[in-house]
Write a protein that holds these residues in place. Structure first.
Motif, short mmCIF file in Angstrom:
data_model
loop_
_atom_site.label_atom_id
_atom_site.label_comp_id
_atom_site.label_asym_id
_atom_site.label_seq_id
_atom_site.Cartn_x
_atom_site.Cartn_y
_atom_site.Cartn_z
N TYR A 1 0.80 -0.86 -0.17
CA TYR A 1 0.08 0.03 -0.12
C TYR A 1 0.86 1.29 -0.01
CZ TYR A 1 -3.48 -3.28 1.74
OH TYR A 1 -4.32 -4.45 2.02
N THR A 2 0.67 2.24 -0.66
CA THR A 2 1.06 3.59 -0.72
C THR A 2 0.15 4.74 -0.73
OG1 THR A 2 1.23 3.68 -3.15
CG2 THR A 2 3.17 2.66 -2.11
N GLY A 3 0.38 6.03 -0.37
CA GLY A 3 -0.56 6.97 -0.39
C GLY A 3 -1.47 6.77 0.76
N GLU A 4 -2.97 6.76 0.27
CA GLU A 4 -3.88 6.65 1.17
C GLU A 4 -4.50 5.50 0.82
OE1 GLU A 4 -6.72 9.90 1.67
OE2 GLU A 4 -4.93 11.35 2.01
N PHE A 5 -5.09 4.58 1.90
CA PHE A 5 -5.96 3.33 1.56
C PHE A 5 -6.90 3.26 2.69
CE2 PHE A 5 -2.67 2.13 4.87
CZ PHE A 5 -3.25 1.30 5.54
N ALA A 6 -7.88 2.54 2.57
CA ALA A 6 -9.15 2.28 3.22
C ALA A 6 -9.33 0.91 3.41
CB ALA A 6 -10.27 3.08 2.89
N ILE A 7 -9.60 0.45 5.07
CA ILE A 7 -10.01 -0.99 5.55
C ILE A 7 -11.32 -0.56 5.75
CG2 ILE A 7 -9.91 -2.60 7.07
CD1 ILE A 7 -6.95 -1.56 7.58
N GLN A 8 -12.22 -1.83 4.96
CA GLN A 8 -13.66 -1.80 5.16
C GLN A 8 -13.91 -2.81 6.46
OE1 GLN A 8 -15.62 0.04 3.28
NE2 GLN A 8 -13.93 0.53 2.00
N ALA A 9 -14.24 -2.27 7.56
CA ALA A 9 -14.65 -2.92 8.75
C ALA A 9 -15.83 -3.21 8.91
CB ALA A 9 -13.71 -2.34 9.98
N LYS A 10 -16.17 -4.43 9.61
CA LYS A 10 -17.84 -4.39 10.02
C LYS A 10 -17.47 -4.63 11.76
CE LYS A 10 -20.53 -5.95 6.39
NZ LYS A 10 -21.35 -6.68 5.88
#
Length: 148
Positions: free
Chosen positions: A100-109
């Motif tokens: 991963y580089t820059g911005e990333f998002a994790i989809q959590a429940k």
């Protein structure tokens, strides 16, 4: 007096400047109590660094993992991580890394009990630059979860 982070418009983010990864948002979420609810967690990696994805291509590489501690009043039902991007180091052009580089998002429940919970979730990662990897780190991901 807080300092302004030149990479963002938020004055409170300068405290994590020394971290390779910073947690951006959300600061607070309202979810139905007892029901698995989606929350998108946003992170930014320092320029000129990368971190291993959740599924690195070699066993010796440390994956990025999000977790919620026991007893927080909130449980992590599951987390979906973005796909890593291919990355090749100049010193080893034959090996492709998943990073991963820059911005990333994790989809959590998450599943919350009723009430207000200040959750100190964690993100464990290993950051690297073009020539070396830093020791693995764990940052706190503070989220105010309101279970209604």
């Amino acid at each position: 007096m807080s300092q302004q982070d030149p990479l963002s418009n938020s004055p409170h983010q300068s405290v994590v400047k020394t971290q390779a990864v910073e947690y951006l948002s959300p600061e607070q979420v309202e979810v139905p109590a007892g029901k698995a609810s989606p929350v998108t967690l946003h992170f930014r990696i320092q320029q000129n660094l990368h971190i291993n994805s959740h599924t690195p291509r070699a066993e010796y590489l440390i994956p990025t993992v999000f977790s919620v501690p026991e007893g927080a009043g909130v449980k992590l039902a599951n987390a979906t991580y973005p796909a890593g991007t291919d990355f090749t180091l100049p010193a080893d052009p034959d090996q492709k890394l998943s990073v991963y580089t820059g911005e990333f998002a994790i989809q959590a429940k998450i599943v919350s009990t009723p009430g207000n919970h200040l959750v100190e979730a964690k993100l464990r990662y290993q950051a690297c630059d073009q020539t070396q990897c830093l020791p693995p780190k764990t940052i706190t991901v503070p989220i105010d979860v309101i279970g209604k």
